[in-house]
Design an enzyme around this catalytic site. Structure first.
Site, PDB file in Angstrom:
ATOM      1  N   LYS A 177      40.804   4.239  52.800  1.00 41.48           N
ATOM      2  CA  LYS A 177      39.699   4.054  53.743  1.00 41.48           C
ATOM      3  C   LYS A 177      38.316   4.083  53.103  1.00 41.48           C
ATOM      4  O   LYS A 177      37.318   4.038  53.810  1.00 41.48           O
ATOM      5  CB  LYS A 177      39.780   5.128  54.839  1.00 41.48           C
ATOM      6  CG  LYS A 177      41.104   5.076  55.586  1.00 41.48           C
ATOM      7  CD  LYS A 177      41.190   6.060  56.719  1.00 41.48           C
ATOM      8  CE  LYS A 177      42.568   6.070  57.348  1.00 41.48           C
ATOM      9  NZ  LYS A 177      42.954   4.798  57.944  1.00 41.48           N
ATOM     10  N   CYS A 215      49.817  21.278  65.235  1.00 48.31           N
ATOM     11  CA  CYS A 215      50.857  21.350  66.272  1.00 48.31           C
ATOM     12  C   CYS A 215      52.254  21.479  65.655  1.00 48.31           C
ATOM     13  O   CYS A 215      53.185  21.929  66.325  1.00 48.31           O
ATOM     14  CB  CYS A 215      50.807  20.115  67.169  1.00 48.31           C
ATOM     15  SG  CYS A 215      49.148  19.723  67.701  1.00 48.31           S
ATOM     16  N   SER A 235      43.471  16.635  57.556  1.00 52.00           N
ATOM     17  CA  SER A 235      44.321  16.037  58.590  1.00 52.00           C
ATOM     18  C   SER A 235      45.574  16.874  58.845  1.00 52.00           C
ATOM     19  O   SER A 235      46.683  16.347  58.923  1.00 52.00           O
ATOM     20  CB  SER A 235      44.751  14.630  58.151  1.00 52.00           C
ATOM     21  OG  SER A 235      44.162  13.666  58.953  1.00 52.00           O
ATOM     22  N   ARG A 244      36.039   1.865  60.657  1.00 51.36           N
ATOM     23  CA  ARG A 244      36.403   0.627  61.362  1.00 51.36           C
ATOM     24  C   ARG A 244      35.167  -0.074  61.909  1.00 51.36           C
ATOM     25  O   ARG A 244      35.109  -1.300  61.952  1.00 51.36           O
ATOM     26  CB  ARG A 244      37.390   0.934  62.505  1.00 51.36           C
ATOM     27  CG  ARG A 244      38.801   1.225  62.012  1.00 51.36           C
ATOM     28  CD  ARG A 244      39.819   1.177  63.140  1.00 51.36           C
ATOM     29  NE  ARG A 244      39.668   2.271  64.082  1.00 51.36           N
ATOM     30  CZ  ARG A 244      40.187   3.475  63.930  1.00 51.36           C
ATOM     31  NH1 ARG A 244      40.906   3.745  62.858  1.00 51.36           N
ATOM     32  NH2 ARG A 244      40.011   4.412  64.834  1.00 51.36           N
TER      33      ARG A 244
HETATM   34  C1  LIG Z   1      50.099  26.364  66.341  1.00 44.65           C
HETATM   35  C2  LIG Z   1      49.312  25.269  67.031  1.00 44.65           C
HETATM   36  C3  LIG Z   1      49.977  24.386  67.870  1.00 44.65           C
HETATM   37  C4  LIG Z   1      49.273  23.378  68.521  1.00 44.65           C
HETATM   38  N1  LIG Z   1      49.958  22.522  69.328  1.00 44.65           N
HETATM   39  C5  LIG Z   1      49.308  21.527  69.966  1.00 44.65           C
HETATM   40  C6  LIG Z   1      49.995  20.574  70.763  1.00 44.65           C
HETATM   41  O1  LIG Z   1      51.232  20.623  70.898  1.00 44.65           O
HETATM   42  N2  LIG Z   1      49.274  19.608  71.381  1.00 44.65           N
HETATM   43  C7  LIG Z   1      47.905  19.513  71.248  1.00 44.65           C
HETATM   44  O2  LIG Z   1      47.299  18.606  71.830  1.00 44.65           O
HETATM   45  N3  LIG Z   1      47.237  20.399  70.481  1.00 44.65           N
HETATM   46  C8  LIG Z   1      47.884  21.376  69.832  1.00 44.65           C
HETATM   47  N4  LIG Z   1      47.201  22.269  69.052  1.00 44.65           N
HETATM   48  C9  LIG Z   1      45.746  22.179  68.993  1.00 44.65           C
HETATM   49  C10 LIG Z   1      45.285  21.114  68.034  1.00 44.65           C
HETATM   50  O3  LIG Z   1      45.821  21.339  66.750  1.00 44.65           O
HETATM   51  C11 LIG Z   1      43.756  21.234  68.005  1.00 44.65           C
HETATM   52  O4  LIG Z   1      43.285  20.752  69.233  1.00 44.65           O
HETATM   53  C12 LIG Z   1      43.169  20.443  66.889  1.00 44.65           C
HETATM   54  O5  LIG Z   1      43.559  21.001  65.653  1.00 44.65           O
HETATM   55  C13 LIG Z   1      41.659  20.490  66.993  1.00 44.65           C
HETATM   56  O6  LIG Z   1      41.175  19.762  65.916  1.00 44.65           O
HETATM   57  P1  LIG Z   1      39.672  19.832  65.504  1.00 44.65           P
HETATM   58  O7  LIG Z   1      39.517  18.921  64.314  1.00 44.65           O
HETATM   59  O8  LIG Z   1      38.807  19.561  66.672  1.00 44.65           O
HETATM   60  O9  LIG Z   1      39.402  21.352  65.121  1.00 44.65           O
HETATM   61  P2  LIG Z   1      40.080  22.257  64.025  1.00 44.65           P
HETATM   62  O10 LIG Z   1      41.543  21.977  63.917  1.00 44.65           O
HETATM   63  O11 LIG Z   1      39.618  23.630  64.361  1.00 44.65           O
HETATM   64  O12 LIG Z   1      39.415  21.780  62.671  1.00 44.65           O
HETATM   65  C14 LIG Z   1      38.113  22.083  62.317  1.00 44.65           C
HETATM   66  C15 LIG Z   1      38.054  22.020  60.803  1.00 44.65           C
HETATM   67  O13 LIG Z   1      36.714  22.135  60.396  1.00 44.65           O
HETATM   68  C16 LIG Z   1      36.653  23.005  59.293  1.00 44.65           C
HETATM   69  N5  LIG Z   1      35.313  23.591  59.277  1.00 44.65           N
HETATM   70  C17 LIG Z   1      34.784  24.441  60.184  1.00 44.65           C
HETATM   71  N6  LIG Z   1      33.510  24.758  59.819  1.00 44.65           N
HETATM   72  C18 LIG Z   1      33.258  24.070  58.668  1.00 44.65           C
HETATM   73  C19 LIG Z   1      32.128  23.993  57.808  1.00 44.65           C
HETATM   74  N7  LIG Z   1      31.005  24.675  58.033  1.00 44.65           N
HETATM   75  N8  LIG Z   1      32.200  23.200  56.700  1.00 44.65           N
HETATM   76  C20 LIG Z   1      33.325  22.499  56.456  1.00 44.65           C
HETATM   77  N9  LIG Z   1      34.447  22.546  57.249  1.00 44.65           N
HETATM   78  C21 LIG Z   1      34.399  23.326  58.325  1.00 44.65           C
HETATM   79  C22 LIG Z   1      37.735  24.013  59.524  1.00 44.65           C
HETATM   80  O14 LIG Z   1      38.133  24.604  58.330  1.00 44.65           O
HETATM   81  C23 LIG Z   1      38.838  23.132  60.146  1.00 44.65           C
HETATM   82  O15 LIG Z   1      39.705  22.607  59.168  1.00 44.65           O
HETATM   83  C24 LIG Z   1      47.872  23.279  68.356  1.00 44.65           C
HETATM   84  C25 LIG Z   1      47.210  24.166  67.498  1.00 44.65           C
HETATM   85  C26 LIG Z   1      47.920  25.144  66.835  1.00 44.65           C
HETATM   86  C27 LIG Z   1      47.179  26.094  65.892  1.00 44.65           C
END
Ligand SMILES: Cc1cc2nc3c(=O)[nH]c(=O)nc-3n(C[C@H](O)[C@H](O)[C@H](O)COP(=O)(O)OP(=O)(O)OC[C@H]3O[C@@H](n4cnc5c(N)ncnc54)[C@H](O)[C@@H]3O)c2cc1C
Length: 115
Positions: free
Chosen positions: A78, A44, A40, A23
């Site tokens: 995108k 949750c 993506s 964007r």
């Molecule tokens: C069962 C469950 C229920 C949840 N419920 C809620 C809720 O109700 N409300 C809420 O706010 N949050 C909830 N969460 C938490 C929310 O899903 C997380 O806060 C969110 O997924 C964080 O996203 P992120 O992208 O920061 O990290 P992550 O989801 O950890 O994503 C990081 C990504 O980076 C990738 N990665 C890591 N290292 C590398 C590398 N070296 N090279 C390439 N890729 C890499 C990983 O494979 C992963 O796909 C829940 C989580 C779970 C598991």
């Protein structure tokens, strides 16, 4: 010369950052490198999927209009290149290179991250 932006991780924060970058800069080359198969992923929603509230797993990776957010979606919607099942294994800041390992092809390749 357009900017190159590399986003490592493609779950919640990564695609959000990439979309925001798009964007801000419609000409940048934006690349997402995601270790997992899915992009993506709505983590949750997992408990509801596992608990049997719905059985279409694609609902966890779909837009509100039901389009699966796969690499083709990111490119078409995108203009973002997304590599799945690809892990960034290091970053060479001095040479502006980074090697990444593709788990299905089992090979390493290099992306230039900045001009
Ligand atoms: C069962 C469950 C229920 C949840 N419920 C809620 C809720 O109700 N409300 C809420 O706010 N949050 C909830 N969460 C938490 C929310 O899903 C997380 O806060 C969110 O997924 C964080 O996203 P992120 O992208 O920061 O990290 P992550 O989801 O950890 O994503 C990081 C990504 O980076 C990738 N990665 C890591 N290292 C590398 C590398 N070296 N090279 C390439 N890729 C890499 C990983 O494979 C992963 O796909 C829940 C989580 C779970 C598991």
């Amino acid at each position: 010369m357009s900017k190159k932006i590399l986003v490592i991780g493609g779950s919640a924060a990564g695609p959000k950052a990439a979309a925001k970058a798009r964007r801000i800069d419609e000409n940048a080359e934006i690349i997402i490198v995601q270790k997992d198969k899915d992009l993506s992923m709505a983590s949750c929603g997992y408990p509801y999927y596992v608990g049997g509230f719905f059985d279409d797993r694609n609902m966890l990776i779909s837009s509100s209009t039901g389009v699966v957010r796969n690499p083709a979606y990111y490119m078409n919607a995108k203009k973002i290149t997304a590599y799945t099942e690809t892990e960034a294994v290091s970053i060479n800041r001095a040479e502006k290179l980074f090697p990444a390992k593709n788990s299905s092809a089992g090979k390493h390749w290099i992306c230039l991250t900045t001009p």
